[in-house]
Design a protein around this motif. Structure first.
Motif: not given
Length: 372
Positions: A312-329, A333-343
């Motif tokens: 769901g869009p308010n899930n802690p990782v938002g609406s999409v996940w791009i998985d990296l080769s570094k495991d668990t990273y 996305g985010t449930p709090e768009p206004a907080e991007i770059g601030k937290t």
């Protein structure tokens, strides 16, 4: 560091969205104000002032205590037509800033959320725009930046939109639980209501959407509202390389020829849980991911039991996940768009849902991701 289910890119199908009844019954009268009413007239003036906004240099700095007892905000854009009322100046959408943010969004230099308030994300987007256009780079909105943006895109920045049945169908959850265990008990971590869903759909703050549409019941299909005209969602090409700048709190996407396709403000790790270093690759993309907190695999949190939060869009990782080769990273996305770059984040790279979705649609397995 975030864990969630991963699938190979070619098989990363969307997770099913489960039904959940809307919470609450708002019986307040939210009918649009009648034509000629002060609220409707104010909204019309705001719309006109946004479309016609021009650059005005910042007012001279004043003493901290002014004649009205309020500090000057020093904004660099014209305040003509700003919303009146009880809000302090710094909380009112600035028409020129709204126009600039929408134009930046349309040129793929994302300011994050369009709120008319400016701030660090907008300054970073302006700086990236200046660099890409061979201008002096200072991140400040000035006459040269304003002219380059407005002459390069002369289309209107606001548009009419008719609320559809799909917009109001939900599922909506009323309030997002703070506790992960409570969140895990939901069928989906959906939007709180149609206002939040519509604001995110058009990359806007809820406050700006309401200022442009006073008194509107956003939960009623068939109404025509005023929204930001953010243009086409797709990038102009496939992403071959992603650069994550910790110093700038920003993500840049390049094509195979080294052409900059997009700039996004980002939240990137924290002092306690820093993001990775070096170069990694995209391993998979998961639209509508779940979120798994497994204390046996991460270094953050306070232990406890494994918890799986549904999509769901308010899930802690938002609406999409791009998985990296570094495991668990990953980039997500985010449930709090206004907080991007601030937290801070738990090591991952967090974008607004719409920026993360745009990037995810243009990446493939093996795309290089370099952290600087």
């Amino acid at each position: 560091m975030i864990i969630r289910r991963r699938r190979p890119l070619a098989l990363a199908a969307a997770f099913p969205l489960l039904a959940l009844a809307a919470c609450g019954d708002d019986t307040r009268d939210r009918s649009p104000p009648e034509a000629g009413s002060p609220a409707r007239d104010e909204s019309s003036r705001l719309r006109q002032s946004i479309e016609a906004a021009t650059y005005a240099p910042p007012a001279p700095e004043q003493d901290e205590a002014t004649s009205t007892g309020e500090a000057d905000t020093g904004d660099t854009a014209s305040r003509g037509g700003a919303v009146s009322g009880e809000l302090p100046d710094e909380a009112r959408p600035d028409p020129a800033m709204v126009r600039v943010q929408i134009l930046l969004d349309r040129t793929r230099f994302s300011p994050g959320i369009v709120d008319g308030l400016g701030g660090e994300n907008t300054r970073q987007a302006i700086a990236a725009f200046e660099e890409a256009n061979g201008m002096d780079v200072d991140g400040e909105l000035d006459a040269a930046v304003f002219e380059r943006l407005t002459t390069g895109d002369t289309a209107r920045v606001l548009t009419d939109y008719t609320i559809t049945q799909a917009d109001v169908a939900g599922p909506f959850i009323g309030t997002v639980p703070e506790d992960l265990a409570d969140m895990a008990g939901l069928e989906t971590v959906g939007y709180t209501g149609p206002l939040e869903a519509l604001a995110e759909k058009f990359h806007m703050s809820e406050a700006l959407l309401e200022a442009l549409n006073p008194g509107v019941d956003f939960g009623r299909a068939g109404q025509t509202i005023v929204v930001a005209s953010t243009g086409q969602p797709a990038l102009d090409g496939k992403v071959a390389r992603i650069v994550v700048s910790k110093a700038e709190s920003a993500v840049r996407a390049f094509d195979a020829e080294g052409r900059l396709l997009a700039f996004y403000p980002a939240t990137i790790g924290s002092g306690d849980t820093p993001s990775p270093s070096g170069t990694h690759t995209v391993r998979a993309v998961a639209p509508r991911p779940n979120y798994t907190y497994d204390p046996s695999r991460v270094s953050y949190g306070e232990g406890g039991s494994k918890v799986i939060v549904p999509p769901g869009p308010n899930n802690p990782v938002g609406s999409v996940w791009i998985d990296l080769s570094k495991d668990t990273y990953g980039i997500h996305g985010t449930p709090e768009p206004a907080e991007i770059g601030k937290t801070a984040s738990s090591g991952c790279v967090r974008l607004t849902n719409w920026d993360a979705e745009q990037l995810a649609d243009a990446v493939e397995q093996g795309v290089q991701v370099r952290f600087t």
